[in-house]
Design a protein around this motif. Structure first.
Motif, PDB file in Angstrom:
ATOM      1  N   LEU A 173       0.816  -1.151   0.198  1.00  0.00           N
ATOM      2  CA  LEU A 173       0.037   0.263  -0.471  1.00  0.00           C
ATOM      3  C   LEU A 173       0.843   1.291  -0.089  1.00  0.00           C
ATOM      4  CD1 LEU A 173      -2.953   1.439  -0.418  1.00  0.00           C
ATOM      5  CD2 LEU A 173      -3.016   0.837   1.995  1.00  0.00           C
ATOM      6  N   SER A 174       2.131   0.978   1.051  1.00  0.00           N
ATOM      7  CA  SER A 174       3.610   1.952   0.815  1.00  0.00           C
ATOM      8  C   SER A 174       3.273   2.580  -0.427  1.00  0.00           C
ATOM      9  CB  SER A 174       4.105   2.007   1.872  1.00  0.00           C
ATOM     10  OG  SER A 174       3.669   1.321   2.736  1.00  0.00           O
ATOM     11  N   ARG A 175       3.886   1.625  -1.327  1.00  0.00           N
ATOM     12  CA  ARG A 175       4.333   1.499  -2.510  1.00  0.00           C
ATOM     13  C   ARG A 175       3.193   2.254  -3.847  1.00  0.00           C
ATOM     14  NH1 ARG A 175       8.892  -0.910  -5.088  1.00  0.00           N
ATOM     15  NH2 ARG A 175       9.804  -2.294  -3.725  1.00  0.00           N
ATOM     16  N   LEU A 176       2.196   1.740  -3.834  1.00  0.00           N
ATOM     17  CA  LEU A 176       0.931   2.183  -4.089  1.00  0.00           C
ATOM     18  C   LEU A 176       0.907   4.368  -3.798  1.00  0.00           C
ATOM     19  CD1 LEU A 176      -1.428   1.510  -6.170  1.00  0.00           C
ATOM     20  CD2 LEU A 176      -2.905   1.799  -4.168  1.00  0.00           C
ATOM     21  N   LEU A 177       0.880   4.017  -3.044  1.00  0.00           N
ATOM     22  CA  LEU A 177       0.152   5.905  -2.369  1.00  0.00           C
ATOM     23  C   LEU A 177       1.777   6.513  -2.861  1.00  0.00           C
ATOM     24  CD1 LEU A 177      -1.134   5.231   1.090  1.00  0.00           C
ATOM     25  CD2 LEU A 177      -1.941   5.524  -1.143  1.00  0.00           C
ATOM     26  N   ILE A 178       2.679   6.335  -3.161  1.00  0.00           N
ATOM     27  CA  ILE A 178       4.380   6.919  -3.529  1.00  0.00           C
ATOM     28  C   ILE A 178       4.894   6.572  -5.281  1.00  0.00           C
ATOM     29  CG2 ILE A 178       6.656   6.982  -3.294  1.00  0.00           C
ATOM     30  CD1 ILE A 178       6.228   6.126   0.026  1.00  0.00           C
TER      31      ILE A 178
ATOM     32  N   GLN B  32      -3.285   9.435  -3.614  1.00  0.00           N
ATOM     33  CA  GLN B  32      -3.523   9.188  -2.189  1.00  0.00           C
ATOM     34  C   GLN B  32      -4.759  10.040  -1.500  1.00  0.00           C
ATOM     35  OE1 GLN B  32      -0.485  11.827  -1.259  1.00  0.00           O
ATOM     36  NE2 GLN B  32       0.978  10.445  -2.023  1.00  0.00           N
ATOM     37  N   ARG B  33      -5.094  10.798  -2.677  1.00  0.00           N
ATOM     38  CA  ARG B  33      -6.833  11.097  -2.776  1.00  0.00           C
ATOM     39  C   ARG B  33      -8.244  10.084  -2.338  1.00  0.00           C
ATOM     40  NH1 ARG B  33     -10.960  10.665  -5.682  1.00  0.00           N
ATOM     41  NH2 ARG B  33     -11.129  10.112  -7.914  1.00  0.00           N
ATOM     42  N   TYR B  34      -7.803   8.974  -2.027  1.00  0.00           N
ATOM     43  CA  TYR B  34      -9.090   8.526  -2.217  1.00  0.00           C
ATOM     44  C   TYR B  34      -8.983   8.108  -0.461  1.00  0.00           C
ATOM     45  CZ  TYR B  34      -9.935   6.615  -6.596  1.00  0.00           C
ATOM     46  OH  TYR B  34      -9.935   6.987  -7.785  1.00  0.00           O
TER      47      TYR B  34
ATOM     48  N   GLY C  17      -4.585  10.502   6.683  1.00  0.00           N
ATOM     49  CA  GLY C  17      -3.857  12.171   7.768  1.00  0.00           C
ATOM     50  C   GLY C  17      -2.760  12.219   6.977  1.00  0.00           C
ATOM     51  N   ASN C  18      -1.473  12.506   7.711  1.00  0.00           N
ATOM     52  CA  ASN C  18      -0.282  12.498   6.358  1.00  0.00           C
ATOM     53  C   ASN C  18       0.797  11.609   6.281  1.00  0.00           C
ATOM     54  OD1 ASN C  18       1.875  14.001   5.285  1.00  0.00           O
ATOM     55  ND2 ASN C  18       2.730  14.580   7.508  1.00  0.00           N
ATOM     56  N   LEU C  19      -0.192  11.675   4.606  1.00  0.00           N
ATOM     57  CA  LEU C  19       1.063  10.844   3.436  1.00  0.00           C
ATOM     58  C   LEU C  19       1.616  12.080   2.439  1.00  0.00           C
ATOM     59  CD1 LEU C  19      -2.227   9.024   2.174  1.00  0.00           C
ATOM     60  CD2 LEU C  19      -0.711   8.331   4.087  1.00  0.00           C
ATOM     61  N   SER C  20       2.003  13.161   2.985  1.00  0.00           N
ATOM     62  CA  SER C  20       2.949  13.898   1.584  1.00  0.00           C
ATOM     63  C   SER C  20       4.589  13.262   1.778  1.00  0.00           C
ATOM     64  CB  SER C  20       2.915  14.831   2.753  1.00  0.00           C
ATOM     65  OG  SER C  20       3.211  14.938   4.173  1.00  0.00           O
ATOM     66  N   ASN C  21       4.580  12.529   2.189  1.00  0.00           N
ATOM     67  CA  ASN C  21       6.469  11.954   1.523  1.00  0.00           C
ATOM     68  C   ASN C  21       6.308  10.360   2.264  1.00  0.00           C
ATOM     69  OD1 ASN C  21       7.570  11.701   4.647  1.00  0.00           O
ATOM     70  ND2 ASN C  21       6.621  13.930   4.853  1.00  0.00           N
ATOM     71  N   PRO C  22       7.124   9.933   1.459  1.00  0.00           N
ATOM     72  CA  PRO C  22       7.691   8.200   2.194  1.00  0.00           C
ATOM     73  C   PRO C  22       7.285   8.413   3.727  1.00  0.00           C
ATOM     74  CG  PRO C  22       8.612   8.673   0.583  1.00  0.00           C
ATOM     75  CD  PRO C  22       8.254   9.966   0.772  1.00  0.00           C
ATOM     76  N   THR C  23       8.934   9.334   3.997  1.00  0.00           N
ATOM     77  CA  THR C  23       9.030   8.652   5.988  1.00  0.00           C
ATOM     78  C   THR C  23       7.281   8.759   6.603  1.00  0.00           C
ATOM     79  OG1 THR C  23      10.820   9.803   5.638  1.00  0.00           O
ATOM     80  CG2 THR C  23      10.106   9.066   7.845  1.00  0.00           C
ATOM     81  N   ALA C  24       6.911   9.716   6.393  1.00  0.00           N
ATOM     82  CA  ALA C  24       4.757  10.038   6.504  1.00  0.00           C
ATOM     83  C   ALA C  24       4.467   8.417   6.339  1.00  0.00           C
ATOM     84  CB  ALA C  24       4.318  10.932   5.925  1.00  0.00           C
ATOM     85  N   ILE C  25       4.267   8.118   5.066  1.00  0.00           N
ATOM     86  CA  ILE C  25       3.789   7.094   4.988  1.00  0.00           C
ATOM     87  C   ILE C  25       3.929   6.412   5.588  1.00  0.00           C
ATOM     88  CG2 ILE C  25       3.205   5.587   2.870  1.00  0.00           C
ATOM     89  CD1 ILE C  25       3.231   7.548   1.040  1.00  0.00           C
ATOM     90  N   ALA C  26       5.749   5.528   5.679  1.00  0.00           N
ATOM     91  CA  ALA C  26       6.266   4.864   6.378  1.00  0.00           C
ATOM     92  C   ALA C  26       5.453   4.796   8.056  1.00  0.00           C
ATOM     93  CB  ALA C  26       7.667   4.282   6.510  1.00  0.00           C
ATOM     94  N   GLY C  27       5.340   5.934   8.766  1.00  0.00           N
ATOM     95  CA  GLY C  27       5.641   5.649  10.227  1.00  0.00           C
ATOM     96  C   GLY C  27       3.489   5.886  10.012  1.00  0.00           C
ATOM     97  N   ASN C  28       2.739   5.779   8.725  1.00  0.00           N
ATOM     98  CA  ASN C  28       1.077   6.362   9.197  1.00  0.00           C
ATOM     99  C   ASN C  28       0.168   4.109  10.028  1.00  0.00           C
ATOM    100  OD1 ASN C  28      -0.982   5.643   8.620  1.00  0.00           O
ATOM    101  ND2 ASN C  28      -1.630   7.945   7.691  1.00  0.00           N
ATOM    102  N   ALA C  29       0.154   5.092  11.456  1.00  0.00           N
ATOM    103  CA  ALA C  29      -0.962   3.185  11.370  1.00  0.00           C
ATOM    104  C   ALA C  29      -1.769   3.597  10.772  1.00  0.00           C
ATOM    105  CB  ALA C  29      -1.288   4.003  13.391  1.00  0.00           C
ATOM    106  N   LYS C  30      -2.418   3.768  10.056  1.00  0.00           N
ATOM    107  CA  LYS C  30      -3.570   3.978   8.648  1.00  0.00           C
ATOM    108  C   LYS C  30      -3.550   2.779   7.963  1.00  0.00           C
ATOM    109  CE  LYS C  30      -7.016   6.849  10.835  1.00  0.00           C
ATOM    110  NZ  LYS C  30      -7.727   7.960  11.389  1.00  0.00           N
ATOM    111  N   VAL C  31      -2.511   3.625   7.415  1.00  0.00           N
ATOM    112  CA  VAL C  31      -1.408   2.332   6.011  1.00  0.00           C
ATOM    113  C   VAL C  31      -1.450   1.026   6.329  1.00  0.00           C
ATOM    114  CG1 VAL C  31       0.013   2.533   4.218  1.00  0.00           C
ATOM    115  CG2 VAL C  31      -0.765   4.661   4.844  1.00  0.00           C
ATOM    116  N   HIS C  32      -0.765   1.468   8.006  1.00  0.00           N
ATOM    117  CA  HIS C  32      -0.009  -0.318   8.634  1.00  0.00           C
ATOM    118  C   HIS C  32      -1.847  -0.821   8.754  1.00  0.00           C
ATOM    119  CE1 HIS C  32       3.327  -1.931  10.195  1.00  0.00           C
ATOM    120  NE2 HIS C  32       3.280  -0.675   9.674  1.00  0.00           N
ATOM    121  N   ALA C  33      -2.166  -0.472   9.372  1.00  0.00           N
ATOM    122  CA  ALA C  33      -4.585  -1.082   9.860  1.00  0.00           C
ATOM    123  C   ALA C  33      -4.878  -1.993   7.495  1.00  0.00           C
ATOM    124  CB  ALA C  33      -4.489  -0.816  10.672  1.00  0.00           C
ATOM    125  N   HIS C  34      -4.950  -0.714   7.008  1.00  0.00           N
ATOM    126  CA  HIS C  34      -5.899  -1.289   5.302  1.00  0.00           C
ATOM    127  C   HIS C  34      -5.391  -2.048   4.999  1.00  0.00           C
ATOM    128  CE1 HIS C  34      -8.523  -0.040   2.986  1.00  0.00           C
ATOM    129  NE2 HIS C  34      -7.969  -0.155   1.848  1.00  0.00           N
TER     130      HIS C  34
END
Ligand code: HEM
Length: 147
Positions: A29-34, A40-42, A47-64
């Motif tokens: 999912l991180s790869r898709l968003l990057i 990302q608009r979906y 929350g914050n998906l503005s850069n790869p570090t933010a995406i990597a640390g995003n708990a919602k991306v993890h859960a999803h």
């Protein structure tokens, strides 16, 4: 009705037995968003998906990521009726979430890359061929409600 050879079934279930839905789901999912930032608009509620570090640390991306890969695992468990297994999810993505179905294909592409990087030499061209066939059937099933 899709026909699977015994070899294809064995390859798909063997690859899937090595999948870690949480870790690999997050990575895909991180790869898709990057790689395809417009996806990302979906996920504006994530929350914050503005850069790869933010995406990597995003708990919602993890859960999803885990949720998505678990659903794919359910489809692996229903190879003889992938379309039926995905019927409800197709409705949700089409009518509730309004996701462009091209993105299902993009997601399966990044997932193939995640699997190849993880499984290295055991992800042979033949195994990739079986997985590409599975993902084509998965994408078709998820896209069913759009037809
Ligand atoms: C939600 C599966 C691809 C966007 C979901 C859910 C599942 C799922 C199981 C939860 C549904 C529920 O709440 O009942 C899948 C599978 C995919 C896929 C198996 C395989 C390709 C995508 C793609 C996008 C997307 C490519 C967008 C680019 C969403 C969104 C939600 C969602 C926005 C709702 C998220 C939330 O607010 O919690 N998906 N999905 N999905 N999916 Fe997908």
């Amino acid at each position: 009705m899709v026909h699977w050879t015994a070899e294809e079934k064995a390859a798909i279930t063997s690859v899937w037995s090595k999948v870690d839905v949480e870790q690999d789901g997050h990575e895909a999912l991180s790869r898709l968003l990057i790689v395809y930032p417009w996806t990302q608009r979906y996920f504006s509620s994530f929350g914050n998906l503005s850069n790869p570090t933010a995406i990597a640390g995003n708990a919602k991306v993890h859960a999803h990521g885990k949720k998505v890969l678990s659903a794919i695992g359910d489809a692996v468990g229903h190879l003889d009726n992938v379309k039926g297994a995905l019927h409800e999810l197709s409705d949700i993505h089409a009518f509730k979430l309004h996701v462009d179905p091209e993105n299902f294909r993009r997601f399966s592409e990044v997932l193939v890359i995640v699997l190849a990087a993880k499984l290295t030499s055991s992800f042979t061209p033949k195994v990739q061929h079986s997985m590409e066939k599975f993902f084509a059937v998965l994408v078709d099933g998820l896209s069913h409600s759009y037809h």
